[in-house]
Design a protein around this motif. Structure first.
Motif, PDB file in Angstrom:
ATOM      1  N   THR A  20     -28.465 -60.391  19.749  1.00 57.20           N
ATOM      2  CA  THR A  20     -27.804 -60.398  21.052  1.00 57.20           C
ATOM      3  C   THR A  20     -27.346 -61.804  21.419  1.00 57.20           C
ATOM      4  O   THR A  20     -26.237 -61.994  21.930  1.00 57.20           O
ATOM      5  CB  THR A  20     -28.755 -59.839  22.132  1.00 57.20           C
ATOM      6  N   ARG A  23     -24.309 -62.726  19.373  1.00 52.29           N
ATOM      7  CA  ARG A  23     -23.127 -62.050  19.924  1.00 52.29           C
ATOM      8  C   ARG A  23     -22.642 -62.776  21.173  1.00 52.29           C
ATOM      9  O   ARG A  23     -21.449 -63.057  21.322  1.00 52.29           O
ATOM     10  CB  ARG A  23     -23.469 -60.596  20.245  1.00 52.29           C
ATOM     11  N   ALA A  26     -21.049 -66.122  20.175  1.00 48.16           N
ATOM     12  CA  ALA A  26     -19.732 -65.934  19.568  1.00 48.16           C
ATOM     13  C   ALA A  26     -18.679 -65.673  20.646  1.00 48.16           C
ATOM     14  O   ALA A  26     -17.590 -66.246  20.609  1.00 48.16           O
ATOM     15  CB  ALA A  26     -19.772 -64.792  18.555  1.00 48.16           C
ATOM     16  N   CYS A  27     -19.020 -64.838  21.609  1.00 47.00           N
ATOM     17  CA  CYS A  27     -18.075 -64.512  22.678  1.00 47.00           C
ATOM     18  C   CYS A  27     -17.789 -65.704  23.586  1.00 47.00           C
ATOM     19  O   CYS A  27     -16.687 -65.826  24.125  1.00 47.00           O
ATOM     20  CB  CYS A  27     -18.612 -63.354  23.512  1.00 47.00           C
ATOM     21  N   LYS A  48     -28.292 -57.280  12.687  1.00 47.35           N
ATOM     22  CA  LYS A  48     -26.912 -56.843  12.516  1.00 47.35           C
ATOM     23  C   LYS A  48     -26.502 -55.841  13.589  1.00 47.35           C
ATOM     24  O   LYS A  48     -25.384 -55.887  14.097  1.00 47.35           O
ATOM     25  CB  LYS A  48     -26.714 -56.247  11.121  1.00 47.35           C
ATOM     26  N   GLY A  51     -26.079 -57.770  16.905  1.00 52.65           N
ATOM     27  CA  GLY A  51     -24.948 -58.688  16.851  1.00 52.65           C
ATOM     28  C   GLY A  51     -23.628 -57.994  16.598  1.00 52.65           C
ATOM     29  O   GLY A  51     -22.565 -58.570  16.806  1.00 52.65           O
ATOM     30  N   ASP A  53     -20.288 -56.596  15.103  1.00 50.14           N
ATOM     31  CA  ASP A  53     -19.316 -57.281  14.253  1.00 50.14           C
ATOM     32  C   ASP A  53     -19.082 -58.728  14.693  1.00 50.14           C
ATOM     33  O   ASP A  53     -18.266 -59.430  14.121  1.00 50.14           O
ATOM     34  CB  ASP A  53     -17.998 -56.506  14.209  1.00 50.14           C
ATOM     35  N   TYR A  54     -19.837 -59.184  15.678  1.00 49.84           N
ATOM     36  CA  TYR A  54     -19.689 -60.552  16.163  1.00 49.84           C
ATOM     37  C   TYR A  54     -20.413 -61.562  15.271  1.00 49.84           C
ATOM     38  O   TYR A  54     -20.187 -62.757  15.388  1.00 49.84           O
ATOM     39  CB  TYR A  54     -20.216 -60.685  17.593  1.00 49.84           C
ATOM     40  N   LEU A  55     -21.298 -61.099  14.397  1.00 50.00           N
ATOM     41  CA  LEU A  55     -22.052 -62.033  13.562  1.00 50.00           C
ATOM     42  C   LEU A  55     -21.136 -62.881  12.691  1.00 50.00           C
ATOM     43  O   LEU A  55     -21.419 -64.049  12.458  1.00 50.00           O
ATOM     44  CB  LEU A  55     -23.076 -61.297  12.707  1.00 50.00           C
ATOM     45  N   GLU A  56     -20.030 -62.299  12.238  1.00 40.26           N
ATOM     46  CA  GLU A  56     -19.087 -63.082  11.437  1.00 40.26           C
ATOM     47  C   GLU A  56     -18.418 -64.175  12.265  1.00 40.26           C
ATOM     48  O   GLU A  56     -17.969 -65.175  11.751  1.00 40.26           O
ATOM     49  CB  GLU A  56     -18.013 -62.182  10.803  1.00 40.26           C
ATOM     50  N   MET A  57     -18.317 -63.962  13.576  1.00 37.53           N
ATOM     51  CA  MET A  57     -17.692 -64.944  14.478  1.00 37.53           C
ATOM     52  C   MET A  57     -18.663 -66.040  14.903  1.00 37.53           C
ATOM     53  O   MET A  57     -18.239 -67.078  15.398  1.00 37.53           O
ATOM     54  CB  MET A  57     -17.189 -64.235  15.752  1.00 37.53           C
ATOM     55  N   ALA A  58     -19.941 -65.791  14.737  1.00 41.85           N
ATOM     56  CA  ALA A  58     -20.954 -66.726  15.238  1.00 41.85           C
ATOM     57  C   ALA A  58     -21.000 -67.996  14.390  1.00 41.85           C
ATOM     58  O   ALA A  58     -20.959 -67.934  13.167  1.00 41.85           O
ATOM     59  CB  ALA A  58     -22.325 -66.053  15.250  1.00 41.85           C
TER      60      ALA A  58
END
Length: 156
Positions: A20, A23, A26-27, A48, A51, A53-58
């Motif tokens: 969380t 996520r 990332a946002c 996972k 988070g 699909d935001y884990l890739e952005m983190a």
């Protein structure tokens, strides 16, 4: 995403909270440091799921231990701001800086005394008498949100 305040988690216990937080970070365009060992495998499915699909952005940096994290802070000339129920300065009365790293302790045990002593500042989230603590992800969102508000980094 690498400039400005950062979030650091000291040996987090709960994958869902960490997911969380990743996520949220990332946002909001914040980087996250995880000081290991964590109480779960960072590839854990709960991490996972929380988070998404935001884990890739983190922007996540893992540190093998407290010493490695301290060396990273020193090399980056960052200020360490510890959130603790033992602190007396409310987070809302603190002047945040772009070079702050906001450190949050383990859900089960907080941080050891040596970590308290290493902090440049210790802040508390004021609560009602008798309340022990808030959920870690909620605490991170409150304090990081205040930091963003002060520094005008919000893009939403």
């Amino acid at each position: 995403m690498t400039s400005g305040p950062r979030i650091a988690l000291y040996q987090p216990d709960i994958a869902g909270n960490t997911g969380t937080i990743l996520r949220f970070a990332a946002c909001m365009g914040l980087a996250v440091d995880i000081i290991e060992p964590a109480g779960f495998d960072l590839s854990d499915r709960n991490l996972k799921r929380a988070g998404m699909d935001y884990l890739e952005m983190a922007a996540l940096t893992r540190h093998v231990d407290w010493q490695a994290f301290r060396e990273h802070l020193h090399a980056q000339n960052r200020r360490l701001i510890l959130l603790s129920t033992r602190a007396s300065v409310p987070y809302t009365g603190f002047a945040f800086s772009d070079r702050d790293t906001l450190l949050f302790g383990r859900e089960s045990a907080g941080v050891p005394e040596a970590v308290h002593e290493a902090a440049d500042a210790r802040l508390v989230i004021p609560m009602q008498p008798g309340a022990r603590s808030l959920n870690l992800a909620l605490s991170v969102a409150m304090v990081a949100g205040e930091s963003i508000r002060q520094l005008r980094h919000a893009t939403i």
